[in-house]
Design an enzyme around this catalytic site. Structure first.
Site, PDB file in Angstrom:
ATOM      1  N   THR A   1      -3.785   5.981 -22.015  1.00 20.41           N
ATOM      2  CA  THR A   1      -3.626   4.663 -21.417  1.00 20.41           C
ATOM      3  C   THR A   1      -2.181   4.243 -21.687  1.00 20.41           C
ATOM      4  OG1 THR A   1      -4.353   3.624 -23.462  1.00 20.41           O
ATOM      5  CG2 THR A   1      -6.027   3.936 -21.764  1.00 20.41           C
TER       6      THR A   1
ATOM      7  N   ARG B   1      -1.846  -2.629 -18.564  1.00 19.60           N
ATOM      8  CA  ARG B   1      -3.130  -1.941 -18.591  1.00 19.60           C
ATOM      9  C   ARG B   1      -3.119  -0.832 -17.529  1.00 19.60           C
ATOM     10  NH1 ARG B   1      -7.529  -3.239 -21.261  1.00 19.60           N
ATOM     11  NH2 ARG B   1      -6.313  -4.771 -22.403  1.00 19.60           N
TER      12      ARG B   1
ATOM     13  N   TYR C   1       0.862  -1.194   0.000  1.00 15.50           N
ATOM     14  CA  TYR C   1       0.000   0.000   0.000  1.00 15.50           C
ATOM     15  C   TYR C   1       0.886   1.228   0.000  1.00 15.50           C
ATOM     16  CZ  TYR C   1      -5.029  -0.401   0.225  1.00 15.50           C
ATOM     17  OH  TYR C   1      -6.340  -0.541  -0.108  1.00 15.50           O
TER      18      TYR C   1
ATOM     19  N   LYS D   1      -1.990   0.418 -25.017  1.00 16.41           N
ATOM     20  CA  LYS D   1      -2.323   0.317 -26.448  1.00 16.41           C
ATOM     21  C   LYS D   1      -1.014   0.424 -27.243  1.00 16.41           C
ATOM     22  CE  LYS D   1      -7.037   2.001 -25.822  1.00 16.41           C
ATOM     23  NZ  LYS D   1      -7.193   2.808 -24.606  1.00 16.41           N
TER      24      LYS D   1
ATOM     25  N   GLU E   1      -0.413   4.766  -0.554  1.00 16.17           N
ATOM     26  CA  GLU E   1      -1.223   5.972  -0.797  1.00 16.17           C
ATOM     27  C   GLU E   1      -0.348   7.201  -0.638  1.00 16.17           C
ATOM     28  OE1 GLU E   1      -4.679   5.840   1.684  1.00 16.17           O
ATOM     29  OE2 GLU E   1      -5.614   4.267   0.475  1.00 16.17           O
TER      30      GLU E   1
ATOM     31  N   ASP F   1      -6.673  13.459 -25.150  1.00 14.43           N
ATOM     32  CA  ASP F   1      -6.641  12.066 -24.709  1.00 14.43           C
ATOM     33  C   ASP F   1      -5.984  11.277 -25.840  1.00 14.43           C
ATOM     34  OD1 ASP F   1      -7.150   9.414 -24.187  1.00 14.43           O
ATOM     35  OD2 ASP F   1      -9.196   9.733 -23.485  1.00 14.43           O
TER      36      ASP F   1
HETATM   37  N1  DSN Z   1     -12.096   0.533 -25.171  1.00 17.36           N
HETATM   38  C1  DSN Z   1     -10.986   1.254 -25.771  1.00 17.36           C
HETATM   39  C2  DSN Z   1     -10.909   1.009 -27.233  1.00 17.36           C
HETATM   40  O1  DSN Z   1     -11.107  -0.117 -27.634  1.00 17.36           O
HETATM   41  O2  DSN Z   1     -10.627   1.914 -27.983  1.00 17.36           O
HETATM   42  C3  DSN Z   1     -11.017   2.671 -25.472  1.00 17.36           C
HETATM   43  O3  DSN Z   1     -10.988   2.853 -24.115  1.00 17.36           O
END
Ligand code: DSN
Length: 433
Positions: free
Chosen positions: A226, A235, A54, A229, A56, A200
């Site tokens: 994110t 993730r 933990y 990707k 925080e 984003d």
């Molecule tokens: N769910 C994602 C996508 O497939 O683009 C976006 O968050």
């Protein structure tokens, strides 16, 4: 007496399923534009004792003892991320892209404030104001779209709506848009109307990291992403700024002080939106960021784009209707209406042949989001498996065989066998037995 973890029985039910999932990933062609395969060391970092801690707070300012090692890990993650994008400030704690956006909204907006984002039905994201999401429930969401004739972002519509409605925040970025963004124009619109800009970049971040697409950081106040990707990490989510700036909306910290945006954003992530950070995931983010800093990743990011262009060309050659007629990035959106197919039918049938992609609404779609008229296809995962331009044509040919004769179960089975055979050339995680 043995410690409890020595006597626990291995959970074969779950591990057998994980083995099955590994086989599924190995044998199929993965074309979901938001998915990728992390390196083994990224996965290894995730499955470590860092999950037990933990922490925080932030490095050097934690609410628990014993954080000295975790502090080093998180500091390395922050510093590597700063180096990748030339940043003044970064927060690596958001559990996901949605959590990152939640924190940005919490920091910059009051409930009921107006936000202006790309409509989900035109390629936007749930957290950019969809009525089904917190962003559409807590804030007054306004939308811009793409132009019908070109499929390109309608910046004139964005500007007209911003001038008329004076949103507090303009959000750019998409989940299903195959072209680059004009961040300079967006900032001009925001400056004219008094809005903050959030970019984003969850989808194109890997290519932006290598300067293969326009740089949002020069023009957008805050950037979220994110990490799983095109960044090919675990993730998770991140929030970044190239330059810190004074909190434009006068939001005060819990002690009533006006603070720079970095401090307000840190407080919005923790304790605003989250509790304990996932330090095992932050360790994996640090490993992935280290990989992104290498020259190999530059080659990878360029290959994603080359592959997407080659694939787009192969689809166009076969009469498929690509929104905007092509791609600048890692994905393409195909309108299947001229093929008399729905996105749902195409996704489900290709799944049977172990070709994985997702149904997707196309701009001005006449079908529901559960059916859709389109499919979205991306190249990050197949590029990670080692594919080059010349491997795109055979993939498109296999997809076309299935879609051209969609009820032909014998042929679907043949393509499935062909896919399995084809993917043997591109081993996935051979170290894992
Ligand atoms: N769910 C994602 C996508 O497939 O683009 C976006 O968050």
């Amino acid at each position: 007496m043995l410690p409890y973890f020595c006597v626990m029985q291995r959970d074969s039910q779950i591990f057998n399923l994980i083995d099955k999932e590994l086989e599924r990933q190995r044998n199929g062609i993965e074309l979901i534009a938001s998915e990728n395969f992390t390196s083994l060391q990224v996965m290894e970092a995730m499955g470590t004792v860092a999950t037990n801690k933990y922490a925080e707070g932030y490095p050097g300012k934690r609410f628990y003892g014993g954080c000295e090692v975790i502090d080093e890990i998180e500091t390395i993650a922050i510093n590597r991320l700063k180096q990748i994008f030339d940043l003044g400030w970064a927060n690596v704690q958001p559990h996901s892209g949605s959590q990152a956006n939640t924190a940005v909204f919490l920091a910059c907006l009051k409930p009921g404030d107006k936000i202006l984002g790309l409509n989900l039905s035109m390629g936007g994201h749930l957290t950019h104001g969809s009525p089904a999401n917190f962003s559409g429930k807590n804030y007054q969401a306004l939308f811009y779209g793409v132009k019908k004739e070109s499929g390109l972002i309608d910046y004139d519509q964005m500007e007209a709506t911003a001038v008329a409605e004076k949103p507090k925040m303009i959000i750019c970025g998409a989940s299903a848009y195959s072209r680059d963004w004009d961040y300079k124009r967006i900032r001009e619109i925001a400056d004219k109307t008094g809005a903050l800009v959030l970019a984003d970049i969850a989808h194109p971040a890997g290519m932006i990291a290598k300067k293969l697409l326009n740089d949002p950081f020069e023009h957008c106040h805050i950037v979220s992403s994110t990490t799983h990707k095109t960044l090919r990490g675990p993730r998770g989510g991140i929030i970044m700024m190239r330059r810190d700036f004074d909190n434009p909306f006068g939001i005060k910290d819990p002690k009533g002080n006006l603070r720079p945006m970095s401090a307000v954003l840190d407080l919005a992530v923790f304790p605003g939106a989250q509790g304990g950070p996932l330090e095992h995931v932050i360790a994996a983010k640090a490993v992935a960021f280290g990989e992104i800093l290498t020259e190999e990743f530059t080659v990878y990011a360029q290959q994603i784009i080359n592959n997407a262009r080659a694939m787009a060309k192969a689809f166009v050659k076969r009469g498929y209707n690509l929104i905007s007629n092509g791609t600048d990035n890692h994905l393409m959106l195909i309108d299947l209406r001229n093929k008399n197919l729905t996105g749902k039918k195409a996704q489900e049938t290709l799944d049977k042949a172990h070709i994985t992609l997702n149904k997707n609404a196309v701009p001005f779609d006449d079908k529901s989001p559960f059916v859709t008229s389109g499919i979205r296809i991306g190249t990050p995962a197949v590029t990670t498996r080692g594919m080059k331009e010349e491997h795109m044509e055979p993939i498109v040919e296999m997809i076309d065989r299935v879609l051209s004769d969609i009820e032909n179960e014998k042929q679907i089975k043949e393509v499935k066998d062909q896919v399995r055979q084809y993917m043997r050339q591109f081993p996935l995680y051979p170290e894992l037995v």
